[in-house]
Design an enzyme around this catalytic site. Structure first.
Site, short mmCIF file in Angstrom:
data_model
loop_
_atom_site.label_atom_id
_atom_site.label_comp_id
_atom_site.label_asym_id
_atom_site.label_seq_id
_atom_site.Cartn_x
_atom_site.Cartn_y
_atom_site.Cartn_z
N TYR A 36 0.69 -1.16 -0.13
CA TYR A 36 0.10 0.03 0.08
C TYR A 36 0.69 1.24 -0.03
O TYR A 36 1.43 1.58 0.83
CB TYR A 36 -0.92 -0.18 1.29
N LYS A 93 -0.95 -0.76 -4.28
CA LYS A 93 -2.20 -0.29 -4.33
C LYS A 93 -1.75 1.32 -4.35
O LYS A 93 -0.97 1.94 -3.40
CB LYS A 93 -2.84 -0.23 -2.83
#
Length: 304
Positions: free
Chosen positions: A136, A164
């Site tokens: 992320y 992400k």
């Protein structure tokens, strides 16, 4: 189950009863709606899932119950955002033991780690598990950027598969593709940049407002991938005032109000979060109510 890092993967909310216990009945209803809409995975315990307030036992319950509710239809992914490397490794290993299909990793929390420290943190987690991993990358909210040079090192770990992408810089999609090709799958992590990111080549969308509007979210993704940009834009333009509710410190309260409007959740949040009050509550409700009055008719997006 093979985890393919593509498509719409909801970062689902965690449902709570009035007594602040897990509301598994409401949670199951929402998961069923996500599956009916055609999502490609379920992500548990992210920011939207109020992970920082969940106990280890509650996180395990969510994994086990989501596996039960999905019945193998889509992969189940758990977010890891622990305070220490040891704690993160323990969560990763336990998630694999109880059947999770993949992990989403935040950088070290409560400490602005150096590039080297962040890289080693991710490496140690990756080496502790065989589960596929999505990093992320959200320097706006978490103050640590995972640079392309860091990914050059990290991708030596075979189970680090995806990012992400939440830098808010759409051109980063192209930079990643130019450097790594399909070795690093890209999932947009910012609702208000999703269509643009998919057009630029992102492989998927880790979505927030999908919690309340699963069909609209999947329709946009599928239409863009099918080249039906004008039709995707029609829905996206309607969606934008709602999507902007995701880029707020109160995103959980905002999205849970939207879930109430669509019958897919309750307003209950876990303290220190509290339901919206006063003028801000009125503002958010007005956005939701206006959207509900002109909710678009969707094409048959599942067979494009």
């Amino acid at each position: 189950m093979e985890l393919i890092w593509e498509g719409v993967m909801p970062a689902v909310t965690t449902k709570f009863t009035d007594g602040d216990q897990l509301d598994l009945t409401s949670f199951k209803k929402n998961i069923r709606a996500q599956l009916d809409a055609g999502v490609n995975g379920i992500i548990l315990g992210g920011t939207l899932g109020e992970a920082s307030t969940l106990t280890s036992e509650e996180k395990e319950t969510l994994i086990v119950k989501t596996l039960e509710f999905t019945k193998g239809a889509v992969p189940v992914i758990i977010n890891i955002g622990e305070q220490s490397t040891e704690g993160a490794v323990a969560v990763a290993q336990r998630a694999e033991e109880i059947g999770a299909h993949g992990l989403m990793l935040l950088p070290p929390m409560r400490y602005k780690a150096t590039d080297h420290e962040t890289t080693v943190y991710f490496q140690e987690i990756a080496r502790s598990t065989s589960l596929p991993i999505m990093i992320y990358n959200n320097p706006v909210d978490y103050k640590i950027e995972v640079t392309l040079d860091m990914f050059e090192i990290l991708l030596k770990e075979s189970n680090i598969k995806a990012v992400k992408e939440s830098t808010r810089d759409i051109s980063n999609v192209t930079r990643i593709k130019n450097r790594f090709g399909d070795r690093l799958k890209i999932l947009c992590g910012v609702d208000t940049l999703a269509l643009e990111s998919i057009v630029a080549g992102a492989d998927g969308w880790v979505a927030g407002l999908v919690a309340a509007y699963p069909a609209e979210t999947v329709a946009i993704y599928e239409l863009v991938k099918a080249g039906e940009i004008e039709e995707a834009l029609r829905i996206y333009r309607w969606f934008m005032p709602l999507l902007e509710l995701d880029i707020s410190p109160q995103l959980v309260q905002n999205i849970k109000l939207a879930e109430v409007a669509t019958g897919l959740g309750t307003e209950n949040v876990r303290p220190p979060r509290l339901p919206l009050q006063g003028e801000e509550r009125k503002r958010v409700l007005t956005i939701i109510e206006k959207a509900m009055l002109c909710r678009p008719r969707l094409p048959e997006y599942k067979n494009l």
